[in-house]
Motif scaffolding. Sequence first.
Motif, mmCIF file in Angstrom:
data_model
loop_
_atom_site.group_PDB
_atom_site.id
_atom_site.type_symbol
_atom_site.label_atom_id
_atom_site.label_comp_id
_atom_site.label_asym_id
_atom_site.label_seq_id
_atom_site.Cartn_x
_atom_site.Cartn_y
_atom_site.Cartn_z
ATOM 1 N N GLU A 34 0.840 -1.190 0.000
ATOM 2 C CA GLU A 34 0.000 0.000 0.000
ATOM 3 C C GLU A 34 0.880 1.246 0.000
ATOM 4 O O GLU A 34 2.047 1.206 0.395
ATOM 5 N N THR A 80 -4.659 -5.701 -6.573
ATOM 6 C CA THR A 80 -6.110 -5.561 -6.446
ATOM 7 C C THR A 80 -6.600 -5.764 -5.017
ATOM 8 O O THR A 80 -7.747 -5.444 -4.708
ATOM 9 N N ALA A 83 -8.156 -2.713 -3.448
ATOM 10 C CA ALA A 83 -9.358 -2.172 -4.087
ATOM 11 C C ALA A 83 -10.261 -1.435 -3.094
ATOM 12 O O ALA A 83 -10.486 -1.895 -1.978
ATOM 13 N N ASP A 84 -10.751 -0.297 -3.539
ATOM 14 C CA ASP A 84 -11.724 0.484 -2.775
ATOM 15 C C ASP A 84 -12.978 0.603 -3.643
ATOM 16 O O ASP A 84 -12.924 1.170 -4.734
ATOM 17 N N VAL A 85 -14.085 0.057 -3.159
ATOM 18 C CA VAL A 85 -15.341 0.118 -3.903
ATOM 19 C C VAL A 85 -16.373 0.973 -3.179
ATOM 20 O O VAL A 85 -17.561 0.906 -3.476
ATOM 21 N N SER A 86 -15.921 1.810 -2.248
ATOM 22 C CA SER A 86 -16.850 2.638 -1.485
ATOM 23 C C SER A 86 -17.513 3.712 -2.344
ATOM 24 O O SER A 86 -18.583 4.196 -2.000
ATOM 25 N N GLY A 87 -16.901 4.077 -3.460
ATOM 26 C CA GLY A 87 -17.456 5.125 -4.302
ATOM 27 C C GLY A 87 -18.312 4.626 -5.443
ATOM 28 O O GLY A 87 -18.756 5.407 -6.271
ATOM 29 N N ARG A 90 -17.102 0.294 -9.589
ATOM 30 C CA ARG A 90 -15.805 0.128 -10.236
ATOM 31 C C ARG A 90 -14.716 0.361 -9.198
ATOM 32 O O ARG A 90 -14.638 1.428 -8.590
ATOM 33 N N PRO A 91 -13.856 -0.624 -8.975
ATOM 34 C CA PRO A 91 -12.831 -0.480 -7.940
ATOM 35 C C PRO A 91 -11.814 0.613 -8.264
ATOM 36 O O PRO A 91 -11.439 0.807 -9.411
ATOM 37 N N SER A 92 -11.382 1.284 -7.224
ATOM 38 C CA SER A 92 -10.275 2.226 -7.311
ATOM 39 C C SER A 92 -9.078 1.578 -6.630
ATOM 40 O O SER A 92 -9.227 0.934 -5.590
ATOM 41 N N PHE A 93 -7.918 1.740 -7.205
ATOM 42 C CA PHE A 93 -6.715 1.131 -6.655
ATOM 43 C C PHE A 93 -5.718 2.182 -6.186
ATOM 44 O O PHE A 93 -4.520 1.928 -6.106
ATOM 45 N N THR A 94 -6.209 3.371 -5.858
ATOM 46 C CA THR A 94 -5.320 4.460 -5.451
ATOM 47 C C THR A 94 -4.609 4.169 -4.134
ATOM 48 O O THR A 94 -3.597 4.791 -3.845
#
Length: 149
Positions: A34, A80, A83-87, A90-94
């Motif tokens: 991370e 992956t 992955a953040d799917v809170s928004g 579509r996952p964000s990998f920031t």
Amino acid sequence: MISVVQRVSQARVVVGGEIVGQIGAGLLVLLCAERGDADAQADKLLAKILKLRIFSDEAGKMNRSLQDIGGGLLIVSQFTLAADVSGGNRPSFTGAALPDEGRRLYDYFVAQARLVHPQVETGQFAADMQVHLVNDGPVTIPLRIPPDA
């Protein structure tokens, strides 16, 4: 660092039709660095994985570690996991480390593992991999060492 640790009776990684890493009984570790991670997180995570008592003893209780049984360790990079799917859907990998730092930490983790464990195999960083495994149990454990730990 984030990982998913799976107790396996066998596992292998295939890239372009070729096996690049393979173990018998042991642990398959899916690994993600991370943003903000450093060598210290890798060291803590590796120590935890090697001592994790998830293999059965003579009484059938999970009392043995990978080191106790002398099993294989197959380490596969997998950004992956961050992955953040809170928004949305579509996952964000920031949250994942940038590619160069992710590779450095992955390589560091693998190098440290090879210093202390006799059988370490890997996938191929940033490759399109097919991971084949027979999950034993099944036993699957997520582990995370936060960047500030």
